[in-house]
Design a protein around this motif. Sequence first.
Motif, PDB file in Angstrom:
ATOM      1  N   TYR A  92       0.991  -1.194  -0.050  1.00 13.50           N
ATOM      2  CA  TYR A  92       0.010   0.091   0.044  1.00 13.50           C
ATOM      3  C   TYR A  92       0.955   1.270   0.009  1.00 13.50           C
ATOM      4  N   ARG A  93       1.492   1.345  -1.020  1.00 12.15           N
ATOM      5  CA  ARG A  93       2.745   2.436  -1.104  1.00 12.15           C
ATOM      6  C   ARG A  93       2.039   3.955  -0.943  1.00 12.15           C
ATOM      7  N   ALA A  94       0.819   3.934  -1.292  1.00  9.83           N
ATOM      8  CA  ALA A  94       0.536   5.667  -1.160  1.00  9.83           C
ATOM      9  C   ALA A  94       0.263   5.747   0.194  1.00  9.83           C
ATOM     10  N   ILE A  95       0.003   4.890   1.008  1.00  5.77           N
ATOM     11  CA  ILE A  95      -0.178   5.133   2.687  1.00  5.77           C
ATOM     12  C   ILE A  95       1.481   5.409   3.090  1.00  5.77           C
ATOM     13  N   SER A  96       2.246   4.661   2.732  1.00  5.05           N
ATOM     14  CA  SER A  96       3.661   5.034   3.335  1.00  5.05           C
ATOM     15  C   SER A  96       4.304   6.363   2.791  1.00  5.05           C
ATOM     16  N   GLN A  97       3.820   6.466   1.704  1.00  7.41           N
ATOM     17  CA  GLN A  97       4.315   7.847   1.103  1.00  7.41           C
ATOM     18  C   GLN A  97       3.722   9.029   1.756  1.00  7.41           C
ATOM     19  N   ALA A  98       2.159   8.903   1.946  1.00  8.84           N
ATOM     20  CA  ALA A  98       1.504   9.912   2.502  1.00  8.84           C
ATOM     21  C   ALA A  98       1.944  10.069   4.167  1.00  8.84           C
ATOM     22  N   ALA A  99       2.089   8.874   4.969  1.00 10.81           N
ATOM     23  CA  ALA A  99       2.717   9.103   6.124  1.00 10.81           C
ATOM     24  C   ALA A  99       3.997   9.859   6.221  1.00 10.81           C
ATOM     25  N   ASN A 100       4.985   9.376   5.403  1.00 13.01           N
ATOM     26  CA  ASN A 100       6.344  10.162   5.337  1.00 13.01           C
ATOM     27  C   ASN A 100       6.021  11.418   5.111  1.00 13.01           C
ATOM     28  N   CYS A 156     -18.041  28.371   5.353  1.00 12.91           N
ATOM     29  CA  CYS A 156     -16.598  28.585   5.502  1.00 12.91           C
ATOM     30  C   CYS A 156     -15.879  27.397   4.390  1.00 12.91           C
ATOM     31  N   HIS A 157     -14.708  28.199   3.941  1.00 11.57           N
ATOM     32  CA  HIS A 157     -14.112  27.301   3.093  1.00 11.57           C
ATOM     33  C   HIS A 157     -12.865  26.779   3.358  1.00 11.57           C
ATOM     34  N   ALA A 158     -12.483  26.759   4.755  1.00  8.64           N
ATOM     35  CA  ALA A 158     -11.257  26.127   5.240  1.00  8.64           C
ATOM     36  C   ALA A 158     -10.931  24.798   4.525  1.00  8.64           C
ATOM     37  N   ALA A 159      -9.995  24.535   4.304  1.00 13.17           N
ATOM     38  CA  ALA A 159      -9.598  23.417   3.621  1.00 13.17           C
ATOM     39  C   ALA A 159      -9.153  22.099   4.403  1.00 13.17           C
ATOM     40  N   PHE A 160      -9.671  20.933   4.021  1.00 15.58           N
ATOM     41  CA  PHE A 160      -9.138  19.771   4.708  1.00 15.58           C
ATOM     42  C   PHE A 160      -7.748  19.406   4.173  1.00 15.58           C
ATOM     43  N   THR A 161      -6.563  19.194   5.263  1.00 16.70           N
ATOM     44  CA  THR A 161      -5.323  19.245   4.859  1.00 16.70           C
ATOM     45  C   THR A 161      -4.645  17.782   5.282  1.00 16.70           C
ATOM     46  N   GLY A 162      -5.437  16.762   5.885  1.00 16.62           N
ATOM     47  CA  GLY A 162      -4.797  15.452   6.028  1.00 16.62           C
ATOM     48  C   GLY A 162      -4.098  14.909   5.046  1.00 16.62           C
ATOM     49  N   ASP A 163      -3.135  14.199   5.105  1.00 18.45           N
ATOM     50  CA  ASP A 163      -2.255  13.619   4.098  1.00 18.45           C
ATOM     51  C   ASP A 163      -2.770  12.242   3.804  1.00 18.45           C
ATOM     52  N   LEU A 164      -3.249  11.551   5.120  1.00 22.07           N
ATOM     53  CA  LEU A 164      -3.644   9.933   4.905  1.00 22.07           C
ATOM     54  C   LEU A 164      -4.816   9.674   4.324  1.00 22.07           C
ATOM     55  N   ALA A 165      -5.903  10.653   4.584  1.00 21.95           N
ATOM     56  CA  ALA A 165      -7.353  10.563   3.984  1.00 21.95           C
ATOM     57  C   ALA A 165      -7.199   9.940   2.485  1.00 21.95           C
ATOM     58  N   ALA A 236      -1.961  21.151  -1.984  1.00 23.08           N
ATOM     59  CA  ALA A 236      -2.927  20.047  -2.634  1.00 23.08           C
ATOM     60  C   ALA A 236      -2.221  18.658  -2.465  1.00 23.08           C
ATOM     61  N   GLY A 237      -2.959  17.583  -2.604  1.00 24.46           N
ATOM     62  CA  GLY A 237      -2.194  16.121  -2.196  1.00 24.46           C
ATOM     63  C   GLY A 237      -3.077  15.314  -3.070  1.00 24.46           C
ATOM     64  N   VAL A 238      -2.538  14.447  -3.774  1.00 19.95           N
ATOM     65  CA  VAL A 238      -3.308  13.524  -4.824  1.00 19.95           C
ATOM     66  C   VAL A 238      -2.803  12.172  -4.389  1.00 19.95           C
ATOM     67  N   ALA A 239      -3.720  11.199  -4.313  1.00 21.77           N
ATOM     68  CA  ALA A 239      -3.227   9.724  -4.124  1.00 21.77           C
ATOM     69  C   ALA A 239      -4.038   9.063  -5.244  1.00 21.77           C
ATOM     70  N   VAL A 240      -3.016   8.005  -5.882  1.00 22.06           N
ATOM     71  CA  VAL A 240      -3.787   7.438  -7.039  1.00 22.06           C
ATOM     72  C   VAL A 240      -3.642   5.736  -6.745  1.00 22.06           C
ATOM     73  N   ALA A 241      -4.577   5.222  -7.002  1.00 28.22           N
ATOM     74  CA  ALA A 241      -4.504   3.364  -6.945  1.00 28.22           C
ATOM     75  C   ALA A 241      -4.764   2.854  -8.454  1.00 28.22           C
ATOM     76  N   LEU A 242      -3.758   2.391  -9.126  1.00 23.68           N
ATOM     77  CA  LEU A 242      -4.194   2.028 -10.609  1.00 23.68           C
ATOM     78  C   LEU A 242      -3.799   0.526 -10.761  1.00 23.68           C
ATOM     79  N   GLY A 243      -4.794  -0.179 -11.169  1.00 26.40           N
ATOM     80  CA  GLY A 243      -4.558  -1.718 -11.475  1.00 26.40           C
ATOM     81  C   GLY A 243      -4.669  -1.790 -12.915  1.00 26.40           C
ATOM     82  N   VAL A 244      -3.727  -2.650 -13.284  1.00 29.16           N
ATOM     83  CA  VAL A 244      -3.299  -2.878 -15.046  1.00 29.16           C
ATOM     84  C   VAL A 244      -3.549  -4.379 -15.241  1.00 29.16           C
TER      85      VAL A 244
END
Lengths: 327, 168
Positions: A92-100, A156-165, A236-244
């Motif tokens: 689950y590499r995206a999780i590790s990368q986000a945590a780091n 209110c337009h405050a932005a969510f900024t958690g990386d793990l979500a 901005a943060g972007v996570a992608v899960a791609l199956g091929v």
Amino acid sequence: MSGLLPDIRIVRPSDVAAAIAAREQHPQSRFIAGGTDLLVNMRHGLIAPQSLIDISRIDELTTIEMGAAGLRVGSGVTVAALARHPAIARDYRAISQAANAIAGPGHRAMGTVGGNLCLDTRCLFYNQSEWWRQANGFCLKRDGEICHVAPQGKRCHAAFTGDLAPAFLALGAEVEIAGKQGRRRIPLGDIYVEDGLAHLAIAEDDLIVAVHLPPTAAASAYAKVRLRGAVDYPLAGVAVALGVRGDSVASIRIALTGTNSRPFVLGGTDALIGRPLSERSLQQIEQLVQKQARPMRTTIASAHYRRLAAAASARRITAALYAEQSG
Amino acid sequence: MPIESPQLERPQSQKRLLRLKLNGRWREDAVAENQLLVDYLRDVAALTGVKTGCDGGECGACTVLIDDEAVPSCITLAARCDGRAIETIEGLARQGRPTRLQRAFHEKLGAQCGFCTPGMIMAAEGLLRRNPHPTEADVRTALSGNLCRCTGYVKIIESVLVAAETAP
């Protein structure tokens, strides 16, 4: 910062049931785990709980289990423990990368998974000391009546900024929640709503106990745009899960953070499934992000930049994940 | 000027007996539940090597080791450190003799104005205990939460690497 912490009482429940009961018993209380965001917000006068329910020593919350049914991460697992888990980095590499990518090493050692998922929304006009906010006439989110980001609007337009979500969302996570009525499991996306003032759709005395991820064949990655290489929250943060499968896209899920008042899964990407990922597909992804990301002027970087950066990040990591798997 | 806000009935912070191991010695103090670890260390234990920089968890000047893990003490409640081992810059030298890491900072000019130095050294100490032979990238990551306003980062990183290279 602005002075001392207000008077508080710390309660130390030894298990989840006692924590929920304590939350009910003590009016105006908050759960505290790492406290890396909570204490800063208390000192800024943004929140003023009377009691803190310390959940950091509840054993059930601090385990990571991995098996045939997938992954279960306790909400009290520290971000650092998540970041250095070798099997999570592999599957689950995206999780590790986000945590780091979260804050600095000291914050990662203290901060927890549950805390990052429930992180308060942030804004240039909100995350400031009390005297700063007073000098500016306060704001809609705390003590004031108007939103300085969009003075005509009502929300209110405050932005969510958690990386793990976004990483968890892209990988199809569910959260296990304990509350007065017992436990339940719901999709992670269901706990968020698009409102900077109240972005969590769970009750105040609900406690996220764990995050569950199904086993996955998809490769994943997380990219974070920020001003400095460490400590900063995402613009901005972007996570992608791609199956091929062969040369065709078998599954794709893209999730964003930092641009809206909630993290969300990008809609409309199913149209890319079943065919190779072409230049046209990548353009479509960029268009979808640009349409659905709604950054407002809540950071010192412009909203326009954040929208473009989110789109470019989504394109870049999707292309990289495809190249990696289509051989 | 304090801001007027509706008066809420707030509970008084109780004092609680805090027992922790500070620089190798167990001690007990009565601390208020809203006292921050940085204030406890500086005002109660008189360990003023711990610096208050940004006072909001952003600069790392207040970094101390809690159970060998480098963390910012300005966003840690003292009362939650019960039973833990806390180490500050004062706990490193033995009989007035600086450690290898401290000597490296001295010899390689890792300190300029010196304000960030205790935090830098404690963050580096945490790294070297976990990973005695770090790469430059490891050092950069471990120190990424510590700001040096003199911007002497190159010499700071060099100091840590020299300390690691000369380790037995």
